[in-house]
Design a protein around this motif. Sequence first.
Motif, PDB file in Angstrom:
ATOM      1  N   HIS A 213      58.323 -19.267  38.547  1.00 19.04           N
ATOM      2  CA  HIS A 213      58.996 -20.483  40.072  1.00 19.04           C
ATOM      3  C   HIS A 213      59.719 -19.908  40.716  1.00 19.04           C
ATOM      4  CE1 HIS A 213      57.280 -23.630  37.932  1.00 19.04           C
ATOM      5  NE2 HIS A 213      57.255 -23.398  36.718  1.00 19.04           N
ATOM      6  N   PHE A 214      59.363 -19.083  41.589  1.00 16.75           N
ATOM      7  CA  PHE A 214      60.121 -18.294  42.241  1.00 16.75           C
ATOM      8  C   PHE A 214      60.623 -18.446  44.121  1.00 16.75           C
ATOM      9  CE2 PHE A 214      60.830 -14.563  45.752  1.00 16.75           C
ATOM     10  CZ  PHE A 214      62.055 -14.093  44.512  1.00 16.75           C
ATOM     11  N   LYS A 215      59.612 -19.843  44.137  1.00 15.46           N
ATOM     12  CA  LYS A 215      59.394 -20.700  45.272  1.00 15.46           C
ATOM     13  C   LYS A 215      60.961 -21.321  44.899  1.00 15.46           C
ATOM     14  CE  LYS A 215      57.084 -23.557  48.497  1.00 15.46           C
ATOM     15  NZ  LYS A 215      57.897 -23.885  49.004  1.00 15.46           N
ATOM     16  N   ASN A 218      64.043 -19.445  45.420  1.00 16.20           N
ATOM     17  CA  ASN A 218      64.397 -18.968  47.139  1.00 16.20           C
ATOM     18  C   ASN A 218      65.154 -20.604  46.898  1.00 16.20           C
ATOM     19  OD1 ASN A 218      63.707 -16.856  47.606  1.00 16.20           O
ATOM     20  ND2 ASN A 218      61.949 -16.858  47.561  1.00 16.20           N
ATOM     21  N   ASP A 227      65.900 -11.982  46.800  1.00 15.51           N
ATOM     22  CA  ASP A 227      66.194 -10.835  47.345  1.00 15.51           C
ATOM     23  C   ASP A 227      66.271  -9.575  46.441  1.00 15.51           C
ATOM     24  OD1 ASP A 227      63.963 -10.681  49.778  1.00 15.51           O
ATOM     25  OD2 ASP A 227      65.803  -9.713  51.120  1.00 15.51           O
ATOM     26  N   ARG A 250      55.466  -2.532  43.423  1.00 19.35           N
ATOM     27  CA  ARG A 250      55.377  -4.313  43.987  1.00 19.35           C
ATOM     28  C   ARG A 250      54.413  -4.148  44.767  1.00 19.35           C
ATOM     29  NH1 ARG A 250      59.626  -6.251  48.133  1.00 19.35           N
ATOM     30  NH2 ARG A 250      58.853  -8.319  47.868  1.00 19.35           N
ATOM     31  N   LYS A 324      50.447 -17.581  33.116  1.00 18.50           N
ATOM     32  CA  LYS A 324      51.204 -18.874  33.707  1.00 18.50           C
ATOM     33  C   LYS A 324      50.605 -20.568  33.712  1.00 18.50           C
ATOM     34  CE  LYS A 324      53.441 -16.306  37.005  1.00 18.50           C
ATOM     35  NZ  LYS A 324      54.634 -16.541  37.708  1.00 18.50           N
ATOM     36  N   ARG A 328      54.236 -19.587  30.995  1.00 15.50           N
ATOM     37  CA  ARG A 328      55.094 -18.795  31.255  1.00 15.50           C
ATOM     38  C   ARG A 328      56.183 -18.288  30.416  1.00 15.50           C
ATOM     39  NH1 ARG A 328      54.249 -22.736  35.405  1.00 15.50           N
ATOM     40  NH2 ARG A 328      53.594 -21.837  37.164  1.00 15.50           N
TER      41      ARG A 328
HETATM   42  N1  LIG Z   1      63.258 -13.296  48.523  1.00 16.89           N
HETATM   43  C1  LIG Z   1      62.202 -13.642  48.907  1.00 16.89           C
HETATM   44  N2  LIG Z   1      61.207 -13.824  48.222  1.00 16.89           N
HETATM   45  C2  LIG Z   1      60.164 -13.005  48.440  1.00 16.89           C
HETATM   46  C3  LIG Z   1      59.457 -12.252  48.640  1.00 16.89           C
HETATM   47  N3  LIG Z   1      58.137 -12.094  48.927  1.00 16.89           N
HETATM   48  C4  LIG Z   1      57.513 -13.707  48.725  1.00 16.89           C
HETATM   49  N4  LIG Z   1      58.463 -14.487  48.464  1.00 16.89           N
HETATM   50  C5  LIG Z   1      58.948 -15.981  47.602  1.00 16.89           C
HETATM   51  O1  LIG Z   1      58.446 -15.749  46.476  1.00 16.89           O
HETATM   52  C6  LIG Z   1      57.477 -17.126  46.047  1.00 16.89           C
HETATM   53  C7  LIG Z   1      56.169 -17.588  45.579  1.00 16.89           C
HETATM   54  O2  LIG Z   1      55.551 -18.184  44.969  1.00 16.89           O
HETATM   55  P1  LIG Z   1      54.273 -18.910  44.371  1.00 16.89           P
HETATM   56  O3  LIG Z   1      53.492 -17.957  45.101  1.00 16.89           O
HETATM   57  O4  LIG Z   1      54.291 -19.884  45.009  1.00 16.89           O
HETATM   58  O5  LIG Z   1      54.626 -18.930  43.164  1.00 16.89           O
HETATM   59  P2  LIG Z   1      56.138 -19.119  42.093  1.00 16.89           P
HETATM   60  O6  LIG Z   1      56.988 -19.972  42.752  1.00 16.89           O
HETATM   61  O7  LIG Z   1      57.269 -17.414  41.374  1.00 16.89           O
HETATM   62  O8  LIG Z   1      55.042 -19.541  41.137  1.00 16.89           O
HETATM   63  P3  LIG Z   1      54.623 -19.721  40.148  1.00 16.89           P
HETATM   64  O9  LIG Z   1      54.590 -18.522  40.181  1.00 16.89           O
HETATM   65  O10 LIG Z   1      53.636 -20.278  39.001  1.00 16.89           O
HETATM   66  O11 LIG Z   1      55.778 -19.529  39.243  1.00 16.89           O
HETATM   67  C8  LIG Z   1      57.769 -17.835  47.706  1.00 16.89           C
HETATM   68  O12 LIG Z   1      58.341 -18.444  47.867  1.00 16.89           O
HETATM   69  C9  LIG Z   1      57.829 -16.570  48.819  1.00 16.89           C
HETATM   70  O13 LIG Z   1      58.426 -17.183  49.883  1.00 16.89           O
HETATM   71  C10 LIG Z   1      60.889 -11.518  49.356  1.00 16.89           C
HETATM   72  O14 LIG Z   1      60.468 -10.043  49.504  1.00 16.89           O
HETATM   73  N5  LIG Z   1      61.573 -11.769  49.351  1.00 16.89           N
END
Ligand SMILES: Nc1nc2c(ncn2[C@@H]2O[C@H](COP(=O)(O)OP(=O)(O)OP(=O)(O)O)[C@@H](O)[C@H]2O)c(=O)[nH]1
Length: 334
Positions: A213-215, A218, A227, A250, A324, A328
């Motif tokens: 859930h990185f989105k 952010n 970051d 990465r 996932k 997760r």
């Molecule tokens: N801060 C930051 N965010 C990044 C970078 N590269 C990618 N992202 C973010 O990583 C997020 C990836 O989102 P998703 O692919 O939907 O995956 P997720 O939200 O982690 O969901 P799951 O993988 O299913 O758990 C996006 O919001 C991208 O903007 C970066 O260099 N820095």
Amino acid sequence: MSSCLKEVKLPSALLLLAITGLGVIAGLVVWVCLLWRRLAALKSQTNQLAEALDHVHAFVYMKDSERRYIYANRLTLERLGLTTKQLYGTRATDHFQAATAACIDEVDKRVLTYGESSSDQVVYGDDPATALVYLEVKEPFHDPRGRVVGLLGISTDMTEIRRLERELELRSTTDYLTGLANRRFFDERLTLALKHQRRAQGPTALLLLDIDHFKKYNDTYGHSAGDAVLQAVAAALLGAVARTTDFVARVGGEEFAMLLDGTGLQGAQQIAEAARAGVQRCGLLHEKNSAQVVTISIGIAMATPDEDPTHLYQKADRALYAAKESGRNRVCTA
Ligand SMILES: Nc1nc2c(ncn2[C@@H]2O[C@H](COP(=O)(O)OP(=O)(O)OP(=O)(O)O)[C@@H](O)[C@H]2O)c(=O)[nH]1
């Protein structure tokens, strides 16, 4: 009658002698003049050549067969802080540190002894941060009988160019944010590892690791905080691997990969678990994640004999997807 004849003959013989003498003198004068003009022309050419070499942005020098300087251009003199008078007749040992002089002498001796040309990249100094890199080209020169009587050297300072090359190489293989290898470099290493595996018949494991859930992270805490999480996760992953052959990269936005060359399934699972637990232990607050802290999911794939890199990658990706899907913060194996 005969005395009269003698009187006439003597002055004409003297006259002849005088004319011949004058002719010889005139010839000599002309010859000296021509020689003088040729010498003057030669001197002017030599001066022009020296002047031109003084503007060359390289160290140009000549040494005799005893490795004594007999010529140096302005840049060389400036670098050594010497005048021509102070330099000519001296050797490298008089101006450089012992290790540097030994290195210079070794090449000079080769050129002078065997009459071989040389072109070497020479590094002066042990510390990579301050070491100087030169491209040194040395050519022997010969007397009319073909004997080597000296050498002409041209040394170009390549320090800055080599530094830029290293920087470029680093940039093309490294992820700027985390300092880990980037996707391009990882793909190269994966291809090499699989080739090596074919020969060595050892196991190779590929792990794909993705932040959960990185989105949402952010969106909640901002991109800069995101970051910082990427950097913390990179450090935690490096902390989970032990062998120098383990390779962490990465490979996407929030996706990482580990290549464990020579590691079997059990070892790969242990490292994956250590990586998962290591990231969770960082305790990076993530309220939108069920663990309340940042976690990662991991997919493992073991390479089969004759495995194709793309196929192995797809297997690991499917395992990651399963991790996932099943909740997760866990490790799944293909
Ligand atoms: N801060 C930051 N965010 C990044 C970078 N590269 C990618 N992202 C973010 O990583 C997020 C990836 O989102 P998703 O692919 O939907 O995956 P997720 O939200 O982690 O969901 P799951 O993988 O299913 O758990 C996006 O919001 C991208 O903007 C970066 O260099 N820095």
